[in-house]
Design a protein around this motif. Sequence first.
Motif, PDB file in Angstrom:
ATOM      1  N   LYS A  96     -24.517 -38.012  14.163  1.00 58.65           N
ATOM      2  CA  LYS A  96     -25.120 -38.317  12.650  1.00 58.65           C
ATOM      3  C   LYS A  96     -25.836 -39.184  12.776  1.00 58.65           C
ATOM      4  O   LYS A  96     -25.751 -40.448  13.137  1.00 58.65           O
ATOM      5  CB  LYS A  96     -23.687 -38.659  11.916  1.00 58.65           C
ATOM      6  CG  LYS A  96     -24.226 -39.041  10.453  1.00 58.65           C
ATOM      7  CD  LYS A  96     -24.422 -37.959   9.610  1.00 58.65           C
ATOM      8  CE  LYS A  96     -24.830 -38.115   7.928  1.00 58.65           C
ATOM      9  NZ  LYS A  96     -25.296 -36.811   7.363  1.00 58.65           N
ATOM     10  N   HIS A  97     -27.058 -39.169  11.890  1.00 55.47           N
ATOM     11  CA  HIS A  97     -27.953 -40.570  11.864  1.00 55.47           C
ATOM     12  C   HIS A  97     -28.272 -40.722  10.268  1.00 55.47           C
ATOM     13  O   HIS A  97     -28.151 -39.824   9.411  1.00 55.47           O
ATOM     14  CB  HIS A  97     -29.474 -40.062  12.302  1.00 55.47           C
ATOM     15  CG  HIS A  97     -29.384 -39.751  13.765  1.00 55.47           C
ATOM     16  ND1 HIS A  97     -28.734 -38.662  14.549  1.00 55.47           N
ATOM     17  CD2 HIS A  97     -30.001 -40.898  14.727  1.00 55.47           C
ATOM     18  CE1 HIS A  97     -29.219 -38.913  15.709  1.00 55.47           C
ATOM     19  NE2 HIS A  97     -29.731 -39.986  15.953  1.00 55.47           N
ATOM     20  N   TYR A  98     -28.396 -42.022  10.023  1.00 50.55           N
ATOM     21  CA  TYR A  98     -28.847 -42.326   8.537  1.00 50.55           C
ATOM     22  C   TYR A  98     -30.249 -43.009   8.758  1.00 50.55           C
ATOM     23  O   TYR A  98     -30.679 -44.042   9.198  1.00 50.55           O
ATOM     24  CB  TYR A  98     -27.888 -43.536   7.986  1.00 50.55           C
ATOM     25  CG  TYR A  98     -26.723 -42.862   7.564  1.00 50.55           C
ATOM     26  CD1 TYR A  98     -26.554 -41.452   6.836  1.00 50.55           C
ATOM     27  CD2 TYR A  98     -25.568 -43.486   8.064  1.00 50.55           C
ATOM     28  CE1 TYR A  98     -25.181 -41.284   6.573  1.00 50.55           C
ATOM     29  CE2 TYR A  98     -24.188 -43.172   7.785  1.00 50.55           C
ATOM     30  CZ  TYR A  98     -24.075 -42.067   6.933  1.00 50.55           C
ATOM     31  OH  TYR A  98     -22.976 -41.454   6.483  1.00 50.55           O
ATOM     32  N   GLY A  99     -31.328 -42.109   8.433  1.00 49.57           N
ATOM     33  CA  GLY A  99     -32.538 -42.497   8.634  1.00 49.57           C
ATOM     34  C   GLY A  99     -32.616 -42.436  10.211  1.00 49.57           C
ATOM     35  O   GLY A  99     -32.652 -41.288  10.657  1.00 49.57           O
ATOM     36  N   LYS A 100     -33.375 -43.342  10.748  1.00 47.77           N
ATOM     37  CA  LYS A 100     -33.336 -43.383  12.268  1.00 47.77           C
ATOM     38  C   LYS A 100     -32.293 -44.236  12.949  1.00 47.77           C
ATOM     39  O   LYS A 100     -32.279 -44.105  14.326  1.00 47.77           O
ATOM     40  CB  LYS A 100     -34.765 -44.232  12.649  1.00 47.77           C
ATOM     41  CG  LYS A 100     -36.022 -43.554  12.069  1.00 47.77           C
ATOM     42  CD  LYS A 100     -37.316 -44.300  12.476  1.00 47.77           C
ATOM     43  CE  LYS A 100     -38.590 -43.676  12.345  1.00 47.77           C
ATOM     44  NZ  LYS A 100     -39.697 -44.409  12.543  1.00 47.77           N
ATOM     45  N   SER A 152     -19.235 -35.036   4.539  1.00 46.71           N
ATOM     46  CA  SER A 152     -20.581 -35.415   5.070  1.00 46.71           C
ATOM     47  C   SER A 152     -21.051 -34.441   6.093  1.00 46.71           C
ATOM     48  O   SER A 152     -20.448 -34.190   6.889  1.00 46.71           O
ATOM     49  CB  SER A 152     -20.748 -36.716   5.543  1.00 46.71           C
ATOM     50  OG  SER A 152     -22.020 -37.176   5.786  1.00 46.71           O
ATOM     51  N   GLU A 153     -22.291 -33.890   6.053  1.00 47.15           N
ATOM     52  CA  GLU A 153     -22.743 -32.787   6.851  1.00 47.15           C
ATOM     53  C   GLU A 153     -23.208 -33.560   8.270  1.00 47.15           C
ATOM     54  O   GLU A 153     -24.320 -34.451   7.955  1.00 47.15           O
ATOM     55  CB  GLU A 153     -23.733 -32.086   6.472  1.00 47.15           C
ATOM     56  CG  GLU A 153     -23.994 -30.829   7.102  1.00 47.15           C
ATOM     57  CD  GLU A 153     -24.869 -29.855   6.645  1.00 47.15           C
ATOM     58  OE1 GLU A 153     -24.817 -28.555   7.046  1.00 47.15           O
ATOM     59  OE2 GLU A 153     -25.497 -30.185   5.470  1.00 47.15           O
ATOM     60  N   ALA A 154     -22.759 -33.215   9.585  1.00 45.98           N
ATOM     61  CA  ALA A 154     -23.237 -33.828  10.614  1.00 45.98           C
ATOM     62  C   ALA A 154     -24.680 -33.185  11.184  1.00 45.98           C
ATOM     63  O   ALA A 154     -24.878 -32.105  10.561  1.00 45.98           O
ATOM     64  CB  ALA A 154     -22.351 -33.500  11.766  1.00 45.98           C
ATOM     65  N   ASP A 155     -25.384 -34.045  11.534  1.00 50.65           N
ATOM     66  CA  ASP A 155     -26.822 -33.581  12.052  1.00 50.65           C
ATOM     67  C   ASP A 155     -26.698 -32.563  13.117  1.00 50.65           C
ATOM     68  O   ASP A 155     -27.555 -31.714  13.493  1.00 50.65           O
ATOM     69  CB  ASP A 155     -27.685 -34.586  12.553  1.00 50.65           C
ATOM     70  CG  ASP A 155     -27.862 -35.755  11.541  1.00 50.65           C
ATOM     71  OD1 ASP A 155     -27.879 -35.354  10.283  1.00 50.65           O
ATOM     72  OD2 ASP A 155     -27.949 -36.983  11.669  1.00 50.65           O
ATOM     73  N   GLN A 156     -25.696 -32.658  13.977  1.00 49.38           N
ATOM     74  CA  GLN A 156     -25.848 -31.892  15.215  1.00 49.38           C
ATOM     75  C   GLN A 156     -24.033 -31.787  15.494  1.00 49.38           C
ATOM     76  O   GLN A 156     -23.314 -32.594  15.299  1.00 49.38           O
ATOM     77  CB  GLN A 156     -26.335 -32.376  16.382  1.00 49.38           C
ATOM     78  CG  GLN A 156     -26.294 -31.477  17.437  1.00 49.38           C
ATOM     79  CD  GLN A 156     -27.075 -32.116  18.814  1.00 49.38           C
ATOM     80  OE1 GLN A 156     -28.266 -32.902  18.565  1.00 49.38           O
ATOM     81  NE2 GLN A 156     -26.692 -31.974  19.918  1.00 49.38           N
ATOM     82  N   GLY A 157     -23.734 -30.589  16.207  1.00 49.84           N
ATOM     83  CA  GLY A 157     -22.249 -30.484  16.625  1.00 49.84           C
ATOM     84  C   GLY A 157     -21.332 -29.727  15.476  1.00 49.84           C
ATOM     85  O   GLY A 157     -22.077 -29.203  14.509  1.00 49.84           O
TER      86      GLY A 157
END
Length: 293
Positions: A15-19, A57-62
């Motif tokens: 999970k990322h918030y922005g960079k 919250s949706e993860a970016d990957q996994g």
Amino acid sequence: MTRDEHPLKCIDLYKHYGKKPVLEGIHLSLAPGQVLGLIGRNGAGKSTLIRCLLGLSEADQGQALVFGEKSYFMSDATKARLTYVPQQPTSLGWLRVSDMLAFVARFYPQWDQAMVERLLDRWEIDRKQSMAKLSPGERQRLALIRALAPRPDLLVLDEPAAALDPVARRDLLRQIALQASDMGTTVLFSSHILSDLERVASHVAFLDRGKLLIDGELDGFKERFGRLHVGPEMAARLPAKLAGELRRRPAADAGLSLLLSMDAQAAWPEDLRQACHQATPLGLEDLFVEVVE
């Protein structure tokens, strides 16, 4: 629930918030009836991990799974099997305490009203008080009552004792222990208060800067990890990274201070295996400080 179904599980979660990376490749699973204490400093990513695990919250990957279902697309039946208390619980401010609890109780066939009455009395919460007029500690205690009363299969608590006084915190821990032992409830709770975790958790996981550093059964932690000093000659022969190595620091004599998992001894050089009996065992607090410092 089938025997091989994990109440809560994630695989390679990012999970990322922005960079800014917040979670980096998290693998974690809770077995039925397990009480997992998630340890981490403020900002370590505990709340984000919990929100991703529960599909808030949706993860970016996994992938995150709740009772075998993808958490972001949970069915209503699966949602009814869990309860969750966030770090800053919100409330229906226009309702009285008794009205709010009566409203919520309608959604849970196993609602334990006797537990509700007992905890309201013990924690001295006025049933006729409007939710908006409760203190932060009272709101948190009420949120905990609301989460415990449905007798859920999975109970998730994010810093549940943050606004509680010592007496109420001890009561909460007692309730968690009772819920797990009597009802077989699986529990995940985050905290930075290590003494709370040691009282009730069966398993612990260390989260720091978005990475899961250690997780495992609490019993035997002192035997599993140790600090070992090696002299300059042995230090010069060691590989850049040992199996089970959590941290290394230069020592004053040009040797090394190593923080090691003793489970990995079979992969170490022979002379290091022979020296490992000199390792200093670490308690939970010392181990936590060592790995996150």
